[in-house]
Write a protein that holds these residues in place. Structure first.
Motif, short mmCIF file in Angstrom:
data_model
loop_
_atom_site.label_atom_id
_atom_site.label_comp_id
_atom_site.label_asym_id
_atom_site.label_seq_id
_atom_site.Cartn_x
_atom_site.Cartn_y
_atom_site.Cartn_z
N VAL A 17 0.81 -1.20 0.00
CA VAL A 17 0.00 0.00 0.00
C VAL A 17 0.86 1.27 0.00
N GLY A 18 2.10 1.17 0.46
CA GLY A 18 2.87 2.39 0.72
C GLY A 18 3.84 2.81 -0.37
N LYS A 19 4.13 1.95 -1.34
CA LYS A 19 5.18 2.29 -2.30
C LYS A 19 4.64 2.52 -3.71
N ARG A 20 3.35 2.79 -3.82
CA ARG A 20 2.77 2.90 -5.16
C ARG A 20 3.33 4.08 -5.93
N LYS A 21 3.58 5.17 -5.20
CA LYS A 21 4.16 6.35 -5.85
C LYS A 21 5.57 6.02 -6.35
N LEU A 22 6.33 5.31 -5.51
CA LEU A 22 7.70 4.94 -5.91
C LEU A 22 7.69 4.00 -7.11
N LEU A 23 6.70 3.10 -7.16
CA LEU A 23 6.61 2.18 -8.30
C LEU A 23 6.47 2.98 -9.59
N GLU A 24 5.64 4.01 -9.55
CA GLU A 24 5.47 4.84 -10.76
C GLU A 24 6.78 5.47 -11.19
N GLU A 25 7.55 5.97 -10.20
CA GLU A 25 8.83 6.58 -10.54
C GLU A 25 9.78 5.55 -11.13
N GLU A 26 9.68 4.32 -10.61
CA GLU A 26 10.61 3.27 -11.03
C GLU A 26 10.27 2.73 -12.42
N ILE A 27 9.00 2.49 -12.66
CA ILE A 27 8.60 1.76 -13.87
C ILE A 27 8.40 2.70 -15.06
N GLY A 28 8.03 3.93 -14.79
CA GLY A 28 7.83 4.87 -15.90
C GLY A 28 6.42 4.76 -16.46
N GLU A 29 6.08 5.71 -17.30
CA GLU A 29 4.70 5.87 -17.74
C GLU A 29 4.17 4.66 -18.52
N VAL A 30 4.94 4.24 -19.53
CA VAL A 30 4.42 3.16 -20.39
C VAL A 30 4.30 1.86 -19.58
N GLY A 31 5.30 1.57 -18.75
CA GLY A 31 5.24 0.36 -17.92
C GLY A 31 4.02 0.37 -17.01
N MET A 32 3.74 1.53 -16.43
CA MET A 32 2.57 1.63 -15.55
C MET A 32 1.28 1.45 -16.36
N GLU A 33 1.24 2.04 -17.55
CA GLU A 33 0.05 1.86 -18.40
C GLU A 33 -0.20 0.38 -18.67
N VAL A 34 0.89 -0.35 -18.99
CA VAL A 34 0.72 -1.78 -19.31
C VAL A 34 0.26 -2.54 -18.06
N MET A 35 0.83 -2.21 -16.90
CA MET A 35 0.37 -2.89 -15.67
C MET A 35 -1.11 -2.61 -15.42
N TRP A 36 -1.51 -1.36 -15.61
CA TRP A 36 -2.94 -1.01 -15.45
C TRP A 36 -3.80 -1.78 -16.46
N GLN A 37 -3.32 -1.91 -17.67
CA GLN A 37 -4.10 -2.64 -18.68
C GLN A 37 -4.28 -4.10 -18.26
N LEU A 38 -3.20 -4.71 -17.74
CA LEU A 38 -3.29 -6.11 -17.32
C LEU A 38 -4.27 -6.26 -16.16
N LYS A 39 -4.17 -5.34 -15.21
CA LYS A 39 -5.09 -5.36 -14.07
C LYS A 39 -6.53 -5.22 -14.57
N ALA A 40 -6.75 -4.27 -15.46
CA ALA A 40 -8.12 -4.00 -15.91
C ALA A 40 -8.72 -5.18 -16.65
N THR A 41 -7.89 -5.93 -17.38
CA THR A 41 -8.46 -7.03 -18.15
C THR A 41 -8.72 -8.25 -17.29
N LEU A 42 -7.86 -8.48 -16.28
CA LEU A 42 -8.06 -9.68 -15.44
C LEU A 42 -8.98 -9.40 -14.25
N ASP A 43 -9.10 -8.15 -13.86
CA ASP A 43 -9.93 -7.81 -12.70
C ASP A 43 -10.76 -6.57 -13.05
N PRO A 44 -11.70 -6.73 -13.98
CA PRO A 44 -12.39 -5.55 -14.54
C PRO A 44 -13.18 -4.75 -13.51
N LYS A 45 -13.54 -5.37 -12.39
CA LYS A 45 -14.29 -4.60 -11.39
C LYS A 45 -13.38 -4.06 -10.28
N ASN A 46 -12.07 -4.28 -10.40
CA ASN A 46 -11.12 -3.85 -9.37
C ASN A 46 -11.52 -4.37 -7.99
#
Lengths: 496, 496
Positions: A459-488
């Motif tokens: 829960v605490g390092k989400r901001k750091l993950l964004e800095e680490e992975i960069g925009e496109v990497g985060m977009e892809v992670m969000w896409q994977l999450k959205a397709t496998l867990d569409p209701k979050n």
């Protein structure tokens, strides 16, 4: 697709609506999920009344792990007995759009079990069978209630063992979910390399076997090129894509000979330089653990040891008698060139156990430095060549920040922890710790490292993950999450 | 979601419509993609006229690999010089809804480069720089035109090497895309274990670094728990999710001592039993390759060798002098217990090179058994304990089916190939080969194995993949494909 847009859509989404797309149309405020009496009744029908609890004391036990993140109790706790029940429970949650949070032993360190948006906690400890030990092919399948300690006890007479050892008495499926590692990873790899197949219940109740149909738990293959690597997608997903209900794990032959040793150094730099050189000489060392002088002092006190209060390496060598002797000799040459002490040996099992018990108790030893305190462990990991630099800088920062943070680390992987010891009621100190840990994480990122080597984002390092992975990497992670867990619904508010 | 539904929607989709959702509304027949003159002009503007070709001879060269799958030429071939160009070309294809097919050395064995739905072939061989060799941290970054042979030549004086060796002079990024492995995987793992980070151009032109921002090619970390494992998702995706434009690879110290040996056995069973026992004794053998007597005979003829025409193991040991000696001694005890011959040694580099060259030329040696013939390599992989059973049965099936299919295999991984030698104009024989290979794949599946250990699914094994992975696994793979490649433009018709 812009990252900010997908995040806004997603974070704006609240359970209760039927898909993330709808969230564009719902107002940004939604009431907290209400788990209705009718829904609790439906859960009871699946697992029996005794295996559902809405008692506050029980919910509070399940709302936190060993970290300092505050307790976020779920609305109810269920104890399924088998995968069919997990699947039925998930279907109910999915139908009612209620979050699901998997729970193993609660030994996580990043707040991964907190029910941030309420919902149902799946306590999986009743599913604790060890299945399908296959001695010929070197693997075993475990249910999520099986801990690594229980597995290794079970394996004792088989000539095999499972090496991944994060210290805590964690469950193996929880370790898979976190991509845990620990003291043996330098030789045997982390959970990523040692999970062969997973059974996962998806948010809508479908049961997935990541490496093929279910028979693949009994017998496993060593490699495959058949389709996308689903196993790796779920290892380290921290319960945000599905609930792991079974894991096939790779096993190793018990080494013929095991020898542990302790070596003290005049400086942090000397200890870390030795580590880098040992790895560069390709010595197949099994464990190489660093403790700074503050940590050694704490361990001496907590575990009644008498090691010199100096930066220290705990080492372990596995192999045939002859091979271990060769490894020890090569290693000792390196440590002595760097000013290390003579090795203090732990050859018999009892002395070795005492040594590693002390290492595993480092967390409690650190807390013992200030009675009544709480702990938080940082978890950066950097390229090995950057290790001397970051450790020396971090030691300076600790002094400058007037903080207690003994260091213990799996330095063979470039991974180390400052165990921050603090008074949780002293808000100024809490603030200083927060600033220090963020500074440390950004120092690691600047050196091409990661903010988390083995504890996860939680829960605490989400901001750091964004800095680490960069925009496109985060977009892809969000896409994977959205397709496998569409209701979050799967452990919402974690990782992303 | 029913698998059949998603497949129908997907396979019904034809480039030219703007999303897979629309395909529900389009008629089932759509004309083949038309790459317009305007589009070719746009491609030329990105890479220059010299780097775009629509000549039939060039297109035909790019429409097939080394397999028997028929040539499916793309509409045009482009040679980008850098990742920015790849990104711009992808944007153009995406805008025009035209398929993209990545092309490395064309040494694949499952028809992975055929342009089944037409489109643009991305020949990546002009991007052939070796970047960022990091000797301290044991890794290197390569562009997609770099072959494994070129890399190991480059590394020769560094004390490091890259062990994954599929035999063919394949490109390393192509090997990552296929999840290749080969002769050293038993000790060093496959591409899955040895790719640390990838740069991938997504179908819409976005550039993704799977393990974090771009600096992470210069320095790499040994482990991380930061978010989903994107690297593993792209390894083995066979160009169906994006175009790999850079790969960071793990390197190893060159062994102090390397010794190869050859050992002949009275039966297939004896050779395979020895393999299983060597692994069960945890001997860290580097290579353990099986050749049946037909294969040995073919290699003797092709490479002017004089090995006994018997089921044979080619072995290799890596380590310190002392350690290699210990491994050899333990291994020889096992092979002799199983009736193996005395070891025939290859200790100096020249003799070793000759031995492994012969092994790598097995494909051509097999084709040499029937001049004018074509080859197709099967690729099943089973749990090690099931290896004796499947190999003995497969030998019987070959005799019964009256087919020529010498066997060579990475038996230490449970993976072996029947190199089917056939006359492609004899339709009856082609049919018999097809039936034999499907029977073999299903025999492997029944023994909990896979239809492909290292060659990939490509175009011909999609039905087998479904049988292997099962309904839910296939649904999840389709979901991943749909979210990352919503227009189904990346190497369509492969894997899924």
């Amino acid at each position: 697709m812009a990252l900010r847009l997908i995040q806004r859509i997603w974070r704006g989404f609240q359970p209760g609506t039927s898909s993330c797309r709808q969230s564009k149309r719902v107002s940004s405020f939604q009431p907290q999920v209400q788990v209705t009496g009718e829904m609790v009744e439906a859960l009871r029908e699946v697992v029996g009344s005794a295996n559902v609890s809405t008692a506050m004391a029980v919910r509070e036990q399940h709302g936190k792990d060993e970290s300092m993140h505050r307790c976020r109790p779920p609305d109810a706790v269920v104890w399924p007995q088998n995968v069919e029940q997990v699947s039925k429970l998930a279907e109910i949650c999915y139908r009612h759009s209620v979050p699901m949070i998997p729970f193993g032993t609660g030994t996580g360190l990043e707040g991964g079990v907190g029910a941030i948006k309420g919902g149902i906690c799946f306590n999986l400890t009743h599913m604790d069978r060890i299945l399908d030990l296959n001695v010929e092919d070197f693997h075993v399948t475990v249910e999520p209630g099986v801990t690594r300690k229980a597995l290794n006890s079970y394996l004792r007479d088989s000539g095999l063992w499972f090496p991944v050892d994060p210290g805590a008495p964690a469950s193996l499926c929880g370790m898979a979910a976190t991509s845990a590692s620990g003291t043996n990873a330098v030789r045997y790899g982390t959970m990523r390399e040692n999970v062969i197949n997973l059974e996962v219940v998806l948010p809508d109740g479908r049961i997935l076997n990541t490496a093929g149909k279910d028979r693949r738990f009994r017998y496993c293959i060593r490699k495959t090129s058949a389709g996308y690597n689903l196993t790796s997608l779920f290892v380290g997903s921290e319960g945000t894509l599905g609930i792991i209900t079974k894991a096939a794990l790779r096993l190793y032959g018990t080494p013929e000979s095991i020898v542990s040793a302790v070596c003290a150094f005049p400086s942090v730099q000397a200890a870390v330089d030795s580590t880098v050189e040992i790895l560069q000489c390709s010595i197949p060392i099994a464990r190489i653990e660093f403790l700074d002088e503050v940590m050694v002092d704490a361990c001496n006190k907590f575990s009644s040891l008498q090691y010199a209060v100096l930066p220290t390496l705990f080492l372990e060598f596995h192999g045939s008698d002859q091979n271990v002797e060769e490894q020890v000799q090569q290693t000792e040459e390196i440590t002595q060139m760097n000013g290390g002490s003579k090795f203090s040996w732990a050859k018999d099992q009892e002395t070795r156990n005492k040594l590693w018990m002390a290492r595993h108790n480092a967390w409690y030893a650190a807390l013992g430095l200030r009675p009544g305190s709480k702990g938080y462990a940082t978890d950066v990991c950097v390229p090995i060549s950057k290790l001397p630099e970051i450790m020396v800088e971090t030691k300076k920062d600790l002094v400058k920040s007037q903080l207690t943070g003994p260091i213990a680390g799996h330095v063979g992987d470039g991974n180390f922890h400052c165990i921050m010891v603090l008074n949780p009621d002293d808000l100024e100190e809490v603030h200083r710790v927060k600033e220090f840990t963020e500074r440390l994480a950004r120092r690691a990122l600047a050196l091409h490292g990661t903010c988390t080597g083995e504890h996860g984002i939680g829960v605490g390092k989400r901001k750091l993950l964004e800095e680490e992975i960069g925009e496109v990497g985060m977009e892809v992670m969000w896409q994977l999450k959205a397709t496998l867990d569409p209701k979050n619904l799967m452990n919402p508010g974690k990782v992303l």
